[in-house]
Design an enzyme around this catalytic site. Structure first.
Site, PDB file in Angstrom:
ATOM      1  N   TRP A  61      33.158 -50.479 -35.117  1.00 53.65           N
ATOM      2  CA  TRP A  61      32.309 -51.268 -35.754  1.00 53.65           C
ATOM      3  C   TRP A  61      33.253 -52.233 -36.665  1.00 53.65           C
ATOM      4  O   TRP A  61      32.386 -53.292 -37.085  1.00 53.65           O
ATOM      5  CB  TRP A  61      31.226 -50.737 -36.573  1.00 53.65           C
ATOM      6  CG  TRP A  61      31.694 -49.471 -37.571  1.00 53.65           C
ATOM      7  CD1 TRP A  61      31.436 -48.056 -37.406  1.00 53.65           C
ATOM      8  CD2 TRP A  61      32.659 -49.622 -38.578  1.00 53.65           C
ATOM      9  NE1 TRP A  61      32.025 -47.446 -38.176  1.00 53.65           N
ATOM     10  CE2 TRP A  61      32.809 -48.365 -39.155  1.00 53.65           C
ATOM     11  CE3 TRP A  61      33.165 -50.565 -39.229  1.00 53.65           C
ATOM     12  CZ2 TRP A  61      33.538 -48.123 -40.265  1.00 53.65           C
ATOM     13  CZ3 TRP A  61      33.913 -50.144 -40.383  1.00 53.65           C
ATOM     14  CH2 TRP A  61      34.114 -48.854 -40.998  1.00 53.65           C
ATOM     15  N   ASN A  62      34.427 -52.091 -36.512  1.00 58.71           N
ATOM     16  CA  ASN A  62      35.255 -53.130 -37.515  1.00 58.71           C
ATOM     17  C   ASN A  62      35.476 -54.317 -36.638  1.00 58.71           C
ATOM     18  O   ASN A  62      35.607 -55.373 -37.499  1.00 58.71           O
ATOM     19  CB  ASN A  62      36.466 -52.275 -37.990  1.00 58.71           C
ATOM     20  CG  ASN A  62      37.232 -51.895 -36.906  1.00 58.71           C
ATOM     21  OD1 ASN A  62      36.896 -51.629 -35.780  1.00 58.71           O
ATOM     22  ND2 ASN A  62      38.672 -51.437 -37.307  1.00 58.71           N
TER      23      ASN A  62
ATOM     24  N   LYS B  94      29.700 -50.173 -24.567  1.00 61.38           N
ATOM     25  CA  LYS B  94      28.709 -49.702 -25.567  1.00 61.38           C
ATOM     26  C   LYS B  94      29.204 -49.890 -26.793  1.00 61.38           C
ATOM     27  O   LYS B  94      30.118 -49.319 -27.399  1.00 61.38           O
ATOM     28  CB  LYS B  94      28.435 -48.104 -25.504  1.00 61.38           C
ATOM     29  CG  LYS B  94      27.249 -47.452 -26.391  1.00 61.38           C
ATOM     30  CD  LYS B  94      27.428 -46.240 -26.816  1.00 61.38           C
ATOM     31  CE  LYS B  94      28.098 -45.821 -27.996  1.00 61.38           C
ATOM     32  NZ  LYS B  94      27.833 -46.225 -29.312  1.00 61.38           N
TER      33      LYS B  94
ATOM     34  N   SER C 167      29.444 -49.874 -31.015  1.00 63.12           N
ATOM     35  CA  SER C 167      29.097 -48.960 -32.113  1.00 63.12           C
ATOM     36  C   SER C 167      27.600 -49.351 -32.641  1.00 63.12           C
ATOM     37  O   SER C 167      27.156 -50.686 -32.674  1.00 63.12           O
ATOM     38  CB  SER C 167      29.807 -49.123 -33.423  1.00 63.12           C
ATOM     39  OG  SER C 167      29.352 -48.684 -34.613  1.00 63.12           O
TER      40      SER C 167
ATOM     41  N   VAL D  38      39.600 -40.094 -34.416  1.00 64.11           N
ATOM     42  CA  VAL D  38      40.097 -39.045 -33.764  1.00 64.11           C
ATOM     43  C   VAL D  38      39.108 -37.819 -33.550  1.00 64.11           C
ATOM     44  O   VAL D  38      39.280 -37.192 -32.474  1.00 64.11           O
ATOM     45  CB  VAL D  38      41.349 -38.288 -34.861  1.00 64.11           C
ATOM     46  CG1 VAL D  38      41.931 -36.941 -34.148  1.00 64.11           C
ATOM     47  CG2 VAL D  38      42.606 -39.297 -34.953  1.00 64.11           C
TER      48      VAL D  38
ATOM     49  N   GLU E 126      42.461 -40.479 -43.177  1.00 58.23           N
ATOM     50  CA  GLU E 126      42.215 -41.807 -43.003  1.00 58.23           C
ATOM     51  C   GLU E 126      40.894 -42.057 -43.989  1.00 58.23           C
ATOM     52  O   GLU E 126      39.865 -41.494 -43.682  1.00 58.23           O
ATOM     53  CB  GLU E 126      41.990 -42.194 -41.702  1.00 58.23           C
ATOM     54  CG  GLU E 126      41.733 -43.498 -41.312  1.00 58.23           C
ATOM     55  CD  GLU E 126      41.185 -44.021 -39.849  1.00 58.23           C
ATOM     56  OE1 GLU E 126      40.403 -43.029 -39.415  1.00 58.23           O
ATOM     57  OE2 GLU E 126      41.747 -44.751 -39.225  1.00 58.23           O
TER      58      GLU E 126
ATOM     59  N   GLY F  57      46.373 -41.666 -30.532  1.00 60.58           N
ATOM     60  CA  GLY F  57      45.940 -42.273 -29.117  1.00 60.58           C
ATOM     61  C   GLY F  57      46.896 -41.974 -28.026  1.00 60.58           C
ATOM     62  O   GLY F  57      47.780 -41.556 -28.100  1.00 60.58           O
TER      63      GLY F  57
ATOM     64  N   GLU G 103      46.723 -51.054 -25.457  1.00 57.56           N
ATOM     65  CA  GLU G 103      45.733 -52.240 -24.964  1.00 57.56           C
ATOM     66  C   GLU G 103      46.818 -53.576 -25.215  1.00 57.56           C
ATOM     67  O   GLU G 103      48.014 -53.358 -25.930  1.00 57.56           O
ATOM     68  CB  GLU G 103      44.685 -52.322 -26.283  1.00 57.56           C
ATOM     69  CG  GLU G 103      43.664 -51.093 -25.778  1.00 57.56           C
ATOM     70  CD  GLU G 103      42.175 -51.430 -26.683  1.00 57.56           C
ATOM     71  OE1 GLU G 103      42.267 -51.603 -27.827  1.00 57.56           O
ATOM     72  OE2 GLU G 103      41.337 -51.213 -25.665  1.00 57.56           O
TER      73      GLU G 103
END
Ligand code: NDP
Length: 486
Positions: free
Chosen positions: A154-155, A178, A180, A232, A383, A456, A460
């Site tokens: 969502w950030n 899809k 958040s 995670v 985190e 991860g 990207e």
């Protein structure tokens, strides 16, 4: 319900058009600055999920058969349209996330446009290799994977929708995205613009829903690749589900990254880097350098200057361009951050400033700095995903490197020093996918981005992303006779 002018007109964008199915569970969209409901979308039903997958599957092969230059032209046109509508898209992103317009005008839609422009430009040059084998030879062909699923956090809802969609489409794939459930609006506008730019129906679908909708997409046999940006724990589940179908994956997950400040660093730059690496987007950035290791000689000067500069933060209406610090994305995320702050105090860290909930509607908390943090404290290990900086002391280079790497995460790492050789020596030993020297949190599309260890797999952006949205076919060619043993 307060409506936002640029709001999408339905919950989903499937097969080239907005579609609604109110049989899906409602999801209220809340403006984090006020706590007010600004929209309502509905979770994708089984029928919507099926239409999204079937239309993507049906459209993909013809898209892949187009010359790359034609695919690229559509992406670059979409990039131009996004830039032309940047203000409207930024206002929508601010409503979706609460991030101030002073940020969204510069790093959200614009970063999405950069990705579409960059991968649009690459689409025509996705070639294979010629491999001589004596008189015979082989060649390779770079082929798309097929139907890709993108699942977002969502950030950065616009940026994530583009960072996944642009390379996928450039390589000749279809994408089902899809968002958040917390920030469902922005990706719909990206789908709308891509289709307005000429993208054929079915190639970029956006459907809403919680984890179960994501899981349904990941589990479908017609889906060939899954790219997740998330935490995670979610990454482990999604990776495992994708593995069951032997699907390709990209996992952009969480972090607890170190930022190491040596006592020869430019103090003003180091403080600036620590602010950017902890408080931008109210600290809701995966790559944040939340463990700030400061060499003892400059610790007090660093804390003093940091406190002074934080006092200048303009916290308030995110739609006012003078504001530079907004609310947390949701009541739930605010609660998580408050619990970590309480835990930090309980475990003996010194709260230097901030960490106070503001007495107003919405999900507001002031940027918090903890000093005297030790490696074993919960706030130094987990985190937080909010505006909480942990300052830890160090004296020795080898010792700080070992401590910086002593984490399950490996997303990013930064170092501030004027000593050139030390800077390179330190980053060479950092267990992190992205390192920064005398800067923090830059993320231009030209540079690969991603994590190691639990942060991860895959990358990207940049040419590196092409490898994660395509596969190589090898073709052997014999020029002479075929010699068989019998
Ligand atoms: P979550 O892991 O909670 O969710 C990520 C996405 O996965 C959401 O869309 C979520 O849906 C969906 N999801 C949840 N369960 C499943 C499932 N079983 N199958 C398929 N999809 C599922 O992350 P947040 O949204 O809370 O985002 C914060 C996290 O994202 C942080 O850990 C942060 O570090 C990380 N992040 C990483 C980045 C990177 O590039 N490395 C960048 C930005 C964030 P829903 O939310 O609707 O439940």
């Amino acid at each position: 319900m307060t409506q936002v002018a640029t709001q999408p007109t339905a919950s989903h964008f499937v097969n080239g058009r907005y579609v609604e199915d109110t049989a899906g569970a409602p999801i209220d969209v809340i403006y984090p600055a006020t706590g007010q409901v600004i929209a309502r979308v509905h979770e994708a039903t089984a029928a919507i999920i099926e239409e999204a997958i079937a239309s993507a599957d049906a459209a993909q092969k013809a898209w892949a058969a187009l010359p790359g230059v034609q695919r690229g032209r559509i992406l670059r046109r979409a990039a131009d349209m996004i830039r032309a509508r940047n203000r409207d898209l930024s206002i929508l992103e601010t409503h979706d996330t609460g991030k101030p317009l002073s940020e969204t005008l510069y790093v959200d839609a614009t970063s999405g446009a950069d990705a579409l422009e960059y991968f649009g430009g690459l689409a025509a040059s996705l070639t294979g290799e010629h491999i001589p084998l004596g008189e015979n030879w082989a060649y390779t062909v770079r082929e798309p994977l097929g139907v890709c699923v993108g699942i977002g956090a969502w950030n950065y809802p616009t940026q994530i929708a583009c960072w996944k969609g642009a390379p996928a489409l450039a390589c000749g794939n279809a994408m089902i995205f899809k968002p958040s459930e917390t920030t469902p609006l922005c990706a719909l506008k990206i789908a709308e613009i891509l289709h307005e730019a000429g993208l054929p129906a079915g190639l970029y679908n956006v459907i809403q829903g919680r984890g179960a909708v994501g899981a349904a997409l990941v589990g479908d046999a017609r889906v060939d690749k899954v790219s997740l940006t998330g935490s995670v724990p979610t990454g482990k589940k999604v990776y495992a589900a994708a593995a069951a179908g032997m699907k390709h994956v990209t996992m952009e997950l969480g972090g607890k990254s170190p930022l190491i400040i040596f006592d020869d660093a430019d103090l003003e730059d180091a403080v600036g880097g620590a602010i950017l690496g902890n408080f931008y987007s109210s600290g809701q950035v995966c790559s944040n350098g939340t463990r700030v290791f400061v060499q003892k000689g400059i610790r007090e000067a660093f804390l003093a200057r940091l406190s002074e500069r934080l006092a200048d933060a303009v916290i308030g209406d995110p739609l006012d361009e003078a504001t530079n610090f907004g609310p947390m994305v949701s009541e739930g995320q605010l609660g998580i951050v408050q619990r970590y702050i309480a835990k930090g105090v309980e475990e003996g860290a010194r709260l230097v400033c901030g960490g106070k909930r503001l007495d107003k509607d919405g999900f507001w908390i002031t940027p918090a700095v903890f000093a005297d943090v030790t490696d074993d404290m919960t706030i130094a290990r987990e985190e937080i995903f909010g505006p909480v900086m942990c300052v830890l002391d160090f004296e020795d280079e080898d010792d700080v490197i070992a401590r910086a790497n002593d984490t399950e995460f490996g997303l990013s790492a930064g170092v501030f020093t004027r000593d050139l050789t030390r800077a390179h020596r330190v980053v060479a030993r950092m267990e992190a996918g992205t390192c920064y020297i005398n800067t923090y949190n830059d993320a231009p599309v030209e540079v690969p981005f991603g994590g190691v260890k639990m942060s991860g797999v895959g990358r990207e952006n940049a040419k590196a992303a092409i490898a994660h949205y395509s596969q190589v076919k090898s073709v052997f060619v014999r020029m002479g006779r075929v010699e068989a043993p019998f």
